[in-house]
Write a protein that holds these residues in place. Structure first.
Motif, PDB file in Angstrom:
ATOM      1  N   CYS A  29       0.985  -1.163   0.060  1.00 27.15           N
ATOM      2  CA  CYS A  29      -0.130   0.216  -0.099  1.00 27.15           C
ATOM      3  C   CYS A  29       0.750   1.380   0.001  1.00 27.15           C
ATOM      4  CB  CYS A  29      -0.967   0.115   1.233  1.00 27.15           C
ATOM      5  SG  CYS A  29      -2.032  -1.347   1.246  1.00 27.15           S
ATOM      6  N   MET A  39      -6.926   3.967   0.599  1.00 26.55           N
ATOM      7  CA  MET A  39      -6.464   3.803   2.152  1.00 26.55           C
ATOM      8  C   MET A  39      -7.238   4.758   3.369  1.00 26.55           C
ATOM      9  SD  MET A  39      -3.544   2.039   2.582  1.00 26.55           S
ATOM     10  CE  MET A  39      -2.564   2.810   3.840  1.00 26.55           C
ATOM     11  N   LEU A  43      -4.555   6.650   9.310  1.00 22.13           N
ATOM     12  CA  LEU A  43      -4.138   5.523   9.912  1.00 22.13           C
ATOM     13  C   LEU A  43      -2.694   5.498  10.682  1.00 22.13           C
ATOM     14  CD1 LEU A  43      -4.834   2.382   9.516  1.00 22.13           C
ATOM     15  CD2 LEU A  43      -3.180   2.072   7.627  1.00 22.13           C
ATOM     16  N   ASP A  47       0.080   0.880  11.951  1.00 19.96           N
ATOM     17  CA  ASP A  47      -0.919  -0.139  11.506  1.00 19.96           C
ATOM     18  C   ASP A  47      -0.630  -0.389  10.031  1.00 19.96           C
ATOM     19  OD1 ASP A  47      -2.620  -0.431  13.657  1.00 19.96           O
ATOM     20  OD2 ASP A  47      -3.928   1.165  13.403  1.00 19.96           O
ATOM     21  N   LEU A  51      -1.651  -3.719   7.571  1.00 21.30           N
ATOM     22  CA  LEU A  51      -2.718  -3.573   6.416  1.00 21.30           C
ATOM     23  C   LEU A  51      -1.800  -4.220   5.422  1.00 21.30           C
ATOM     24  CD1 LEU A  51      -5.130  -2.644   5.032  1.00 21.30           C
ATOM     25  CD2 LEU A  51      -3.891  -0.434   4.763  1.00 21.30           C
ATOM     26  N   VAL A 133      -8.004  -8.769  -0.519  1.00 21.09           N
ATOM     27  CA  VAL A 133      -8.101  -8.620   0.853  1.00 21.09           C
ATOM     28  C   VAL A 133      -9.176  -9.554   1.534  1.00 21.09           C
ATOM     29  CG1 VAL A 133      -8.763  -6.659   2.733  1.00 21.09           C
ATOM     30  CG2 VAL A 133      -8.252  -5.932   0.350  1.00 21.09           C
ATOM     31  N   LEU A 138      -9.845  -8.840   7.465  1.00 21.70           N
ATOM     32  CA  LEU A 138     -10.286  -7.542   7.507  1.00 21.70           C
ATOM     33  C   LEU A 138     -11.093  -7.193   8.774  1.00 21.70           C
ATOM     34  CD1 LEU A 138     -10.137  -4.845   6.116  1.00 21.70           C
ATOM     35  CD2 LEU A 138     -12.155  -5.415   4.991  1.00 21.70           C
ATOM     36  N   MET A 141      -8.897  -7.058  12.042  1.00 18.12           N
ATOM     37  CA  MET A 141      -8.242  -5.869  12.125  1.00 18.12           C
ATOM     38  C   MET A 141      -9.291  -4.581  12.183  1.00 18.12           C
ATOM     39  SD  MET A 141      -5.569  -4.188   9.207  1.00 18.12           S
ATOM     40  CE  MET A 141      -4.718  -2.728   9.867  1.00 18.12           C
ATOM     41  N   MET A 148      -9.822   1.768  10.749  1.00 15.56           N
ATOM     42  CA  MET A 148      -9.968   0.659   9.587  1.00 15.56           C
ATOM     43  C   MET A 148     -11.614   0.477   9.442  1.00 15.56           C
ATOM     44  SD  MET A 148      -7.625  -0.333   7.600  1.00 15.56           S
ATOM     45  CE  MET A 148      -8.492  -1.507   6.744  1.00 15.56           C
TER      46      MET A 148
END
Length: 251
Positions: A29, A39, A43, A47, A51, A133, A138, A141, A148
């Motif tokens: 990313c 994104m 963030l 983290d 990710l 993903v 996810l 997270m 997120m």
């Protein structure tokens, strides 16, 4: 939704896709040119590695290939990394309707969350790549990171808004207004990605445009020809150049 990867700008730098079918490569990313679109804002620094570990790989999708099909089990969400894809739903009588257009930075696969199976088919309009993903990871997270979780909720909300806007286009606008709204949407989204507002390659066929806009192929073609005669656009095959942006907006 008047959205997405419908378009590929003539100067877009495209990833070198491997020749093997469905090659997978690592996806970072922090080095992605589209990170500002997908994104989460704010963030935390620690983290970012989490990710990048979550987004396990990027997959190439060849032109005409399906990323997933209606009825397939839902396991992953996707983010378009390069290229463009369309989403298609089938009517009971077998006819197909183009329901969405996805450009670089756009999400894919949200349709599978409610029933654990995909309700539509996603097909590449050109050689493209997507970040994978895993949804279970996810969700985990999201429980640890409010940022997120907020981003996932925003993605769902944006899709609802876009679908509502598309219903308005289909239900209340004339043929000229529908095509103008489509071109303006592509122009705006192109600009958000750092490309030209005024010149781009439409990767959709005229038939796909008609399906998406609730029009026949002939009506789409006549409308684009009429726009060209009025000096609003210049259309040379898939290459579209918007000459009079304000004129399109005032149709």
């Amino acid at each position: 939704m008047l959205t997405p990867n419908v378009v590929s700008h003539t100067t877009v730098r495209r990833s070198n896709l491997a020749t093997a079918p469905n090659p997978r490569t690592s996806a970072r990313c922090s080095s992605c040119a589209m990170r500002h679109l997908c994104m989460p804002q704010g963030l935390a620094t620690d983290d970012m590695p989490k990710l990048e570990a979550l987004i396990c790989s990027a997959r190439s999708v060849r032109r005409g290939e399906a990323l997933y099909r209606a009825g397939d089990p839902f396991d992953n969400l996707y983010a378009v990394r390069s290229g463009s894809l369309k989403t298609v739903m089938a009517h009971r009588d077998g006819r197909e309707q183009v329901t969405g257009l996805r450009l670089a930075g756009d999400p894919l696969g949200l349709d599978g969350i409610s029933t654990d199976t995909h309700s539509c088919t996603s097909i590449a309009l050109e050689d493209s790549s997507v970040c994978i993903v895993p949804y279970a990871a996810l969700k985990h997270m999201c429980r640890e990171s409010g940022t997120m979780q907020d981003r996932l909720h925003r993605l769902m909300s944006e899709q609802l808004i876009r679908e509502s806007s598309q219903m308005m286009v289909l239900g209340s606008l004339s043929a000229d207004e529908r095509v103008a709204a489509f071109l303006l949407d592509v122009s705006d989204r192109n600009g958000q990605r750092g490309y030209s507002h005024a010149e781009f390659n439409l990767r959709m066929t005229r038939e796909d445009m008609g399906s998406y806009l609730g029009m026949t192929l002939e009506t789409v073609s006549r409308t684009l020809s009429r726009f060209q005669k009025r000096g609003l656009i210049d259309a040379q095959g898939k290459l579209i150049r918007i000459i009079d942006l304000e004129g399109l907006r005032h149709l």
